[in-house]
Each structure stands twice: as C-alpha cells, then as structure tokens.
Design an enzyme around this catalytic site. Structure first.
Site, PDB file in Angstrom:
ATOM      1  CG  HIS A 146     -45.593 -22.303  63.559  1.00  0.00           C
ATOM      2  ND1 HIS A 146     -45.629 -20.957  63.852  1.00  0.00           N
ATOM      3  CD2 HIS A 146     -46.024 -22.432  62.289  1.00  0.00           C
ATOM      4  CE1 HIS A 146     -46.066 -20.294  62.801  1.00  0.00           C
ATOM      5  NE2 HIS A 146     -46.316 -21.156  61.826  1.00  0.00           N
ATOM      6  CB  SER A 178     -50.443 -16.361  59.462  1.00  0.00           C
ATOM      7  OG  SER A 178     -50.524 -17.745  59.737  1.00  0.00           O
ATOM      8  N   GLY A 183     -44.919 -15.666  54.616  1.00  0.00           N
ATOM      9  CA  GLY A 183     -46.320 -15.855  54.972  1.00  0.00           C
ATOM     10  C   GLY A 183     -46.546 -16.287  56.401  1.00  0.00           C
ATOM     11  CG  HIS A 216     -46.084 -25.510  58.790  1.00  0.00           C
ATOM     12  ND1 HIS A 216     -47.448 -25.329  58.708  1.00  0.00           N
ATOM     13  CD2 HIS A 216     -45.555 -24.284  58.994  1.00  0.00           C
ATOM     14  CE1 HIS A 216     -47.725 -24.039  58.840  1.00  0.00           C
ATOM     15  NE2 HIS A 216     -46.597 -23.377  59.013  1.00  0.00           N
TER      16      HIS A 216
HETATM   17  P1  5GP Z   1     -47.779 -19.928  59.374  1.00  0.00           P
HETATM   18  O1  5GP Z   1     -48.584 -19.381  58.233  1.00  0.00           O
HETATM   19  O2  5GP Z   1     -47.615 -18.896  60.472  1.00  0.00           O
HETATM   20  O3  5GP Z   1     -46.508 -20.587  58.988  1.00  0.00           O
HETATM   21  O4  5GP Z   1     -48.645 -21.103  59.956  1.00  0.00           O
HETATM   22  C1  5GP Z   1     -49.607 -20.954  60.939  1.00  0.00           C
HETATM   23  C2  5GP Z   1     -50.432 -22.209  60.925  1.00  0.00           C
HETATM   24  O5  5GP Z   1     -51.171 -22.257  62.125  1.00  0.00           O
HETATM   25  C3  5GP Z   1     -51.438 -22.270  59.773  1.00  0.00           C
HETATM   26  O6  5GP Z   1     -51.192 -23.451  59.020  1.00  0.00           O
HETATM   27  C4  5GP Z   1     -52.797 -22.293  60.473  1.00  0.00           C
HETATM   28  O7  5GP Z   1     -53.717 -23.128  59.830  1.00  0.00           O
HETATM   29  C5  5GP Z   1     -52.436 -22.786  61.866  1.00  0.00           C
HETATM   30  N1  5GP Z   1     -53.291 -22.298  62.933  1.00  0.00           N
HETATM   31  C6  5GP Z   1     -53.669 -21.014  63.144  1.00  0.00           C
HETATM   32  N2  5GP Z   1     -54.427 -20.923  64.249  1.00  0.00           N
HETATM   33  C7  5GP Z   1     -54.508 -22.183  64.751  1.00  0.00           C
HETATM   34  C8  5GP Z   1     -55.159 -22.727  65.897  1.00  0.00           C
HETATM   35  O8  5GP Z   1     -55.815 -22.033  66.674  1.00  0.00           O
HETATM   36  N3  5GP Z   1     -55.037 -24.061  66.096  1.00  0.00           N
HETATM   37  C9  5GP Z   1     -54.303 -24.856  65.255  1.00  0.00           C
HETATM   38  N4  5GP Z   1     -54.243 -26.153  65.556  1.00  0.00           N
HETATM   39  N5  5GP Z   1     -53.677 -24.375  64.166  1.00  0.00           N
HETATM   40  C10 5GP Z   1     -53.787 -23.059  63.922  1.00  0.00           C
END
Ligand code: 5GP
Ligand code: ZN
Length: 117
Positions: A103, A98, A96, A105
């Site tokens: 990054h 996105s 997932g 978490h």
């Molecule tokens: P992934 O799904 O790629 O592991 O996590 C991406 C994370 O980035 C998601 O939890 C989403 O809420 C966060 N996110 C996406 N766009 C932004 C943004 O512009 N600013 C911040 N602070 N978080 C973001």
C-alpha cells in the site's frame, strides 16, 4: 486459507467490508486510512494481493506503475497537488509495515516533517 482470503486489504478491495473508494480502476483502489496521520491520509493498493514492495516481481511491473499513477490522480482529485503531499511505502519490520498487502500512503493537508521518525 490463502493470504488473499484473509488479508484485510484484499477484503476491502473485494468490497466485502463496505469501505468507500476515493478512486478505483481494474488494478487499484484507494480509500481513507482508519487512523489518519494527517488531514488527508489515503491508502492506494493493488487489488491483487502483493505482500510488500519487496515481494513484488516481474509480473507486477504494470500494477506498480498503476499504483503510482493512482497516487498522482488521487492527490489531484483531493486538490492537494499544489500544496504538496507525501507518498510512503513501508516495507518490512524496520519500516513498521503492519499490513502485509502493498500500500502507498498519501499524506497531505499539513506540513510534514523530515526526516520521519
Ligand atoms: P503500514 O503501517 O502497514 O504502512 O500501514 C498500514 C495502515 O493501514 C495504517 O496506517 C493503518 O491505520 C491502516 N489500516 C489498518 N487496518 C485498516 C482497515 O481495516 N481499514 C483502513 N481503511 N485502514 C486500515
Ligand atoms: Zn491482500
């Protein structure tokens, strides 16, 4: 345009979007997730654009280490290290991912279920 020019996390790391950092050093920044999944939900990213963990290479060993060390320090700064926290790196479609800038978490502040969905 290069990925780094358009990438949202590169733009955050460059300070273009006015996002406050909970932690920063020469290699890494940390900031709050905009859609928090727990009372504490922080993202720790390398300043340099790396699309995912799988896209990292031998030149990235040091920065990958810096990301993990920053996770530890952010958790301590936020005072969640005793209660515990979860560190997640989503890599690729099945996980997932996105945002295609590596990054970590950092999730804390409530009991986190296992296995994840
Ligand atoms: P992934 O799904 O790629 O592991 O996590 C991406 C994370 O980035 C998601 O939890 C989403 O809420 C966060 N996110 C996406 N766009 C932004 C943004 O512009 N600013 C911040 N602070 N978080 C973001
Ligand atoms: Zn990027």
């Amino acid at each position: 345009m290069s990925p780094a020019e358009v990438c949202i996390f590169c733009r955050i790391a460059r300070g273009e979007l006015g996002v406050s950092f909970l932690y920063e050093d020469d290699d890494v920044v940390a900031f709050k997730d905009t859609a928090p999944q727990a009372p504490v939900h922080v993202l720790v990213i390398p300043r340099r654009h790396i699309a995912s963990l799988d896209a990292s290479g031998p030149d990235d060993d040091a920065v990958l280490s810096r990301v993990l060390l920053a996770v530890r320090d952010v958790a301590r700064t936020l005072g969640v290290e005793q209660a515990g926290y979860r560190t997640v790196l989503n890599t690729g479609a099945d996980a997932g991912q996105s945002v295609h800038h590596l990054h970590a978490h950092v999730l804390a502040g409530r009991h986190l279920h296992w296995p994840p969905g």
